[in-house]
Design a protein around this motif. Structure first.
Motif, mmCIF file in Angstrom:
data_model
loop_
_atom_site.group_PDB
_atom_site.id
_atom_site.type_symbol
_atom_site.label_atom_id
_atom_site.label_comp_id
_atom_site.label_asym_id
_atom_site.label_seq_id
_atom_site.Cartn_x
_atom_site.Cartn_y
_atom_site.Cartn_z
ATOM 1 N N ASP A 139 0.815 -1.218 0.000
ATOM 2 C CA ASP A 139 0.000 0.000 0.000
ATOM 3 C C ASP A 139 0.844 1.261 0.000
ATOM 4 O O ASP A 139 0.499 2.245 -0.654
ATOM 5 C CB ASP A 139 -0.933 0.003 1.216
ATOM 6 N N HIS A 143 -7.374 -5.027 -6.503
ATOM 7 C CA HIS A 143 -8.247 -5.110 -5.332
ATOM 8 C C HIS A 143 -9.666 -5.508 -5.735
ATOM 9 O O HIS A 143 -10.270 -6.395 -5.125
ATOM 10 C CB HIS A 143 -8.295 -3.759 -4.606
ATOM 11 N N THR A 161 3.687 -4.712 4.596
ATOM 12 C CA THR A 161 4.017 -3.331 4.260
ATOM 13 C C THR A 161 5.408 -3.271 3.643
ATOM 14 O O THR A 161 6.209 -4.210 3.754
ATOM 15 C CB THR A 161 3.991 -2.442 5.510
ATOM 16 N N HIS A 166 -5.207 -8.214 -1.902
ATOM 17 C CA HIS A 166 -4.730 -7.132 -1.049
ATOM 18 C C HIS A 166 -3.411 -7.588 -0.420
ATOM 19 O O HIS A 166 -3.270 -8.751 -0.031
ATOM 20 C CB HIS A 166 -5.734 -6.801 0.058
#
Length: 369
Positions: A253, A312, A322, A318
């Motif tokens: 993300d 997504h 990180t 997803h």
């Protein structure tokens, strides 16, 4: 609609993403039969023992002929194979990447496989949007100074051709999914990355100390899309289940920044402009002091961030890791000398290091060790 493939063929199955994908297939119910293709069969240890292995060099002129019978009863083909070495053998790298992709795609089409999942890269995108999030509609011209980027663009050009012939020449429809991840990394890839980046004459005792360097020369503007290897493997599994056509951006993300890298290495960042880093890398490459082509430096400061909204919504994918977790795990792997048992992800032996040192200036070798 989700599909559970009965048989899947994976090229490059002993590599970084291939290893993670085999781990997922080993836990899947109902089980999928996996045919694995690599240049060298790995030891019969987890997760490699769950596949039927075939040794094929995709750079060889007979790759298509060997692939067709292996593909004929497959529901899907996952094309992960790539070569990073010999780094100075441009012809071999090109044949593996581009001619190898053509052999895989045409064999899948002619064997009437329903689905091909191709591991592309965010490196296909045209420069000019560094730091911005781009969708899959971004022009696909790549970074001319990067061998990797140029070849990744050429691979997708090949897929365009095969898609056209599949639709117009009476072949069975072939759905092609193109995954475009950022930089892919995991704990067990650390030793392989050190082997690619460190000169052959550098002893392992010194490469082990890399994560302990107090100062890290880096351009502070670094902003790079990254993704954990397990998340890429998960994207492959979701692509197989949904059989969705077209390109999909795959990344964590948030991007990896220079500050993240410095913190992971517990090092003080010493700002060096990317242009200067590129000049130094080119000099070291020219003098045969480094196996890292300057194109990798240029690519790090040209690849845009990617918008993963399509993955997504269409794939239901997803990320679970990180960017900060990815780089910290990779640095920990460097400290641990973490590796897998495959030739791609394994340790470099002293004999191999000596052999690579002796042959480092040669670009004529073609046969695998």
């Amino acid at each position: 609609m989700a599909h559970v493939p009965r048989k899947v063929v994976i090229t490059g199955a002993s590599g970084n993403v291939g290893t993670a994908l085999l781990r997922l297939f080993a836990t899947q119910e109902p089980a999928t039969t996996v045919t694995a293709i690599a240049r060298r069969t790995p030891p019969c240890t987890p997760p490699y023992e769950h596949a039927d292995w075939h040794e094929i060099d995709l750079a060889g002129g007979d790759a298509y002929r060997k692939l067709v019978p292996l593909f004929e009863d497959a529901d899907a083909v996952v094309h992960l194979a790539i070569a990073f070495q010999p780094a100075r053998d441009r012809d071999y790298l090109r044949r593996t990447a581009v001619a190898g992709t053509r052999a895989v795609a045409e064999a899948a089409r002619d064997a009437r496989v329903h689905h091909l999942v191709h591991l592309s890269s965010a490196a296909v995108y045209s420069p000019g949007a560094y730091g911005d999030h781009v969708t899959e509609q971004r022009p696909r011209r790549g970074m001319p100074g990067s061998i990797y980027s140029v070849d990744k663009v050429a691979e997708e050009d090949v897929l365009d051709e095969v898609e056209t012939t599949s639709a117009t020449d009476g072949h069975a429809p072939l759905t092609i999914t193109r995954l475009r991840p950022g930089l892919i990394a995991q704990h067990d890839e650390a030793t392989a990355l050190l082997r690619y980046a460190a000169p052959s004459f550098v002893p392992r005792s010194l490469t082990r100390r890399l994560p302990m360097l107090p100062i890290l020369p880096l351009d502070r503007s670094l902003t790079l899309p990254v993704v954990h290897t397990d998340d890429v493997a998960d994207a492959v599994m979701k692509s197989l289940a949904r059989r969705a056509p077209g390109p999909f951006n795959i990344a964590a993300d948030e991007p990896l920044t220079a500050a993240d890298v410095g913190e992971a290495f517990d090092a003080h960042l010493f700002h060096v402009p990317s242009a200067a880093l590129s000049v130094v890398a080119n000099l070291a490459w020219t003098l045969h002091l480094s196996p890292v082509h300057r194109g990798w430096i240029d690519l790090a400061y040209a690849t845009p961030l990617v918008d993963c909204s399509r993955a997504h919504t269409v794939l239901g994918w997803h990320p679970h890791h990180t960017a900060d977790e990815v780089i910290r795990e990779l640095v920990a792997g460097m400290e641990d000398r973490s590796h897998s048992t495959s030739a791609v992800l394994g340790e470099r032996s002293p004999i191999e290091r000596l052999r690579k040192l002796i042959t480092s200036g040669s670009v004529t070798r073609r046969k695998l060790p």
